[in-house]
Motif scaffolding. Sequence first.
Motif, PDB file in Angstrom:
ATOM      1  N   ALA A  53     104.452 -36.372  53.294  1.00 21.93           N
ATOM      2  CA  ALA A  53     103.615 -37.522  52.968  1.00 21.93           C
ATOM      3  C   ALA A  53     102.144 -37.282  53.270  1.00 21.93           C
ATOM      4  CB  ALA A  53     104.097 -38.759  53.729  1.00 21.93           C
ATOM      5  N   ALA A  54     101.837 -36.254  54.042  1.00 20.66           N
ATOM      6  CA  ALA A  54     100.455 -35.987  54.440  1.00 20.66           C
ATOM      7  C   ALA A  54      99.755 -35.138  53.388  1.00 20.66           C
ATOM      8  CB  ALA A  54     100.418 -35.282  55.789  1.00 20.66           C
ATOM      9  N   VAL A  59      97.093 -30.035  50.462  1.00 26.13           N
ATOM     10  CA  VAL A  59      95.846 -29.347  50.136  1.00 26.13           C
ATOM     11  C   VAL A  59      95.851 -27.924  50.686  1.00 26.13           C
ATOM     12  CG1 VAL A  59      93.350 -29.323  50.510  1.00 26.13           C
ATOM     13  CG2 VAL A  59      94.508 -31.471  49.975  1.00 26.13           C
ATOM     14  N   THR A  60      96.315 -27.765  51.928  1.00 28.68           N
ATOM     15  CA  THR A  60      96.362 -26.426  52.533  1.00 28.68           C
ATOM     16  C   THR A  60      97.251 -25.490  51.728  1.00 28.68           C
ATOM     17  OG1 THR A  60      96.029 -27.367  54.745  1.00 28.68           O
ATOM     18  CG2 THR A  60      96.930 -25.137  54.614  1.00 28.68           C
ATOM     19  N   ALA A  61      98.431 -25.962  51.369  1.00 23.90           N
ATOM     20  CA  ALA A  61      99.342 -25.144  50.572  1.00 23.90           C
ATOM     21  C   ALA A  61      98.762 -24.865  49.190  1.00 23.90           C
ATOM     22  CB  ALA A  61     100.694 -25.849  50.442  1.00 23.90           C
ATOM     23  N   ILE A 173      91.605 -26.508  41.056  1.00 30.00           N
ATOM     24  CA  ILE A 173      90.934 -27.468  41.943  1.00 30.00           C
ATOM     25  C   ILE A 173      91.141 -28.903  41.450  1.00 30.00           C
ATOM     26  CG2 ILE A 173      88.661 -28.269  42.695  1.00 30.00           C
ATOM     27  CD1 ILE A 173      87.795 -25.358  42.828  1.00 30.00           C
ATOM     28  N   ILE A 174      91.223 -29.075  40.143  1.00 32.60           N
ATOM     29  CA  ILE A 174      91.298 -30.427  39.570  1.00 32.60           C
ATOM     30  C   ILE A 174      92.525 -31.200  40.037  1.00 32.60           C
ATOM     31  CG2 ILE A 174      91.497 -31.716  37.397  1.00 32.60           C
ATOM     32  CD1 ILE A 174      89.744 -29.540  36.117  1.00 32.60           C
ATOM     33  N   PRO A 175      93.756 -30.691  39.904  1.00 32.26           N
ATOM     34  CA  PRO A 175      94.919 -31.461  40.376  1.00 32.26           C
ATOM     35  C   PRO A 175      94.991 -31.598  41.892  1.00 32.26           C
ATOM     36  CG  PRO A 175      95.607 -29.302  39.623  1.00 32.26           C
ATOM     37  CD  PRO A 175      94.177 -29.453  39.229  1.00 32.26           C
ATOM     38  N   LEU A 176      94.307 -30.715  42.628  1.00 28.32           N
ATOM     39  CA  LEU A 176      94.334 -30.802  44.092  1.00 28.32           C
ATOM     40  C   LEU A 176      93.273 -31.746  44.643  1.00 28.32           C
ATOM     41  CD1 LEU A 176      94.845 -27.045  45.112  1.00 28.32           C
ATOM     42  CD2 LEU A 176      96.556 -28.876  45.083  1.00 28.32           C
ATOM     43  N   PHE A 177      92.250 -32.024  43.847  1.00 30.14           N
ATOM     44  CA  PHE A 177      91.119 -32.828  44.321  1.00 30.14           C
ATOM     45  C   PHE A 177      91.544 -34.211  44.821  1.00 30.14           C
ATOM     46  CE2 PHE A 177      87.257 -35.431  43.628  1.00 30.14           C
ATOM     47  CZ  PHE A 177      86.417 -34.753  44.493  1.00 30.14           C
ATOM     48  N   PRO A 178      92.430 -34.951  44.125  1.00 30.84           N
ATOM     49  CA  PRO A 178      92.836 -36.269  44.641  1.00 30.84           C
ATOM     50  C   PRO A 178      93.487 -36.205  46.020  1.00 30.84           C
ATOM     51  CG  PRO A 178      93.431 -36.071  42.335  1.00 30.84           C
ATOM     52  CD  PRO A 178      92.999 -34.711  42.783  1.00 30.84           C
ATOM     53  N   TYR A 179      94.191 -35.122  46.315  1.00 32.09           N
ATOM     54  CA  TYR A 179      94.838 -34.992  47.622  1.00 32.09           C
ATOM     55  C   TYR A 179      93.803 -34.848  48.739  1.00 32.09           C
ATOM     56  CZ  TYR A 179      99.285 -34.276  45.217  1.00 32.09           C
ATOM     57  OH  TYR A 179     100.407 -34.449  44.446  1.00 32.09           O
ATOM     58  N   LEU A 181      91.047 -36.493  48.785  1.00 30.55           N
ATOM     59  CA  LEU A 181      90.394 -37.795  48.943  1.00 30.55           C
ATOM     60  C   LEU A 181      91.352 -38.886  49.423  1.00 30.55           C
ATOM     61  CD1 LEU A 181      88.187 -37.858  45.696  1.00 30.55           C
ATOM     62  CD2 LEU A 181      87.520 -37.140  48.003  1.00 30.55           C
ATOM     63  N   VAL A 182      92.614 -38.773  49.054  1.00 29.56           N
ATOM     64  CA  VAL A 182      93.596 -39.812  49.391  1.00 29.56           C
ATOM     65  C   VAL A 182      94.545 -39.276  50.464  1.00 29.56           C
ATOM     66  CG1 VAL A 182      95.411 -41.328  48.506  1.00 29.56           C
ATOM     67  CG2 VAL A 182      93.453 -40.703  47.042  1.00 29.56           C
ATOM     68  N   PRO A 183      94.584 -39.870  51.656  1.00 28.67           N
ATOM     69  CA  PRO A 183      95.421 -39.349  52.755  1.00 28.67           C
ATOM     70  C   PRO A 183      96.909 -39.348  52.451  1.00 28.67           C
ATOM     71  CG  PRO A 183      93.770 -40.879  53.581  1.00 28.67           C
ATOM     72  CD  PRO A 183      93.758 -41.008  52.096  1.00 28.67           C
ATOM     73  N   ASN A 184      97.372 -40.371  51.722  1.00 26.51           N
ATOM     74  CA  ASN A 184      98.796 -40.472  51.430  1.00 26.51           C
ATOM     75  C   ASN A 184      99.121 -39.623  50.188  1.00 26.51           C
ATOM     76  OD1 ASN A 184     101.242 -41.791  49.970  1.00 26.51           O
ATOM     77  ND2 ASN A 184     101.354 -42.578  52.066  1.00 26.51           N
ATOM     78  N   ALA A 185     100.005 -38.650  50.357  1.00 26.72           N
ATOM     79  CA  ALA A 185     100.307 -37.714  49.278  1.00 26.72           C
ATOM     80  C   ALA A 185     100.970 -38.396  48.089  1.00 26.72           C
ATOM     81  CB  ALA A 185     101.201 -36.587  49.799  1.00 26.72           C
ATOM     82  N   HIS A 186     101.794 -39.422  48.345  1.00 22.80           N
ATOM     83  CA  HIS A 186     102.487 -40.105  47.251  1.00 22.80           C
ATOM     84  C   HIS A 186     101.498 -40.858  46.360  1.00 22.80           C
ATOM     85  CE1 HIS A 186     106.330 -39.067  49.042  1.00 22.80           C
ATOM     86  NE2 HIS A 186     105.918 -39.559  50.204  1.00 22.80           N
ATOM     87  N   GLN A 187     100.502 -41.470  46.950  1.00 20.96           N
ATOM     88  CA  GLN A 187      99.461 -42.128  46.151  1.00 20.96           C
ATOM     89  C   GLN A 187      98.574 -41.096  45.457  1.00 20.96           C
ATOM     90  OE1 GLN A 187      97.327 -44.764  48.766  1.00 20.96           O
ATOM     91  NE2 GLN A 187      99.083 -46.133  49.082  1.00 20.96           N
TER      92      GLN A 187
END
Length: 243
Positions: A53-54, A59-61, A173-179, A181-187
Amino acid sequence: MSTRRPYRGTVTRVRHHEAHFTATDAVRDVVIGMSDGLTVPFALAAGITGAIAASGIVVTAGVAELVAGGISMGLGGFLAARSEAEHYASEHQRELDETEQMPQEERREIELIFAKYGLEGRALDAATDAITSDRRRWVDFMMRFELGLEQPDPKTAPISALRIGGSYVVGGIIPLFPYALVPNAHQALLYSIAVTAIALLVFGAVKGRFTGVSPLRSALQTVFIGGIAAAAAFLIARAISVK
């Protein structure tokens, strides 16, 4: 009886400019890198999201995969370009040997090529004589019209590697960018789906603009194909992460 008076005005010469797109290798490299960059990191992040959920871990992976994937894609492009150059050099040497060892057979091949374009008789003999009178020109002609090979630029390999690897990283970078900015991975996954789809649309439209295809058609085709690839990779990544 009327007499036609000669025209004595100024004749304006109109220059015909043919706008042909020639950067096909660059487009191919960017398409390969960007397409994979938009789909593979997205699928990895989406698959991990099912178990974590984090967003920070995602992002790290994702960044680790971007680095490894960019290097791998770049290396693949480098080796492909080098192989193309080595293949051309090998075939060029073979043609050089054949024009020296069996000139009559090679001359006959020239005649057959010209005959396909409608040359015959004296015109055929004159064209063949003109080509075979210079050995370098003779071999270059055979490379292009018999084998369909163009001499690669020696700088192609490293440039192709940078284009493919760089495009992969930019796309990833594009699909990873929201992660980020948003702490919750599901959102963040929902935003990632949206921005990836938009990026595929824009990328497809730009690709169509440069290649002469309808931008709308290219955009829809890119989203469709990229969506299928991303969905398949997502399902595989999700199945592995669940286990």
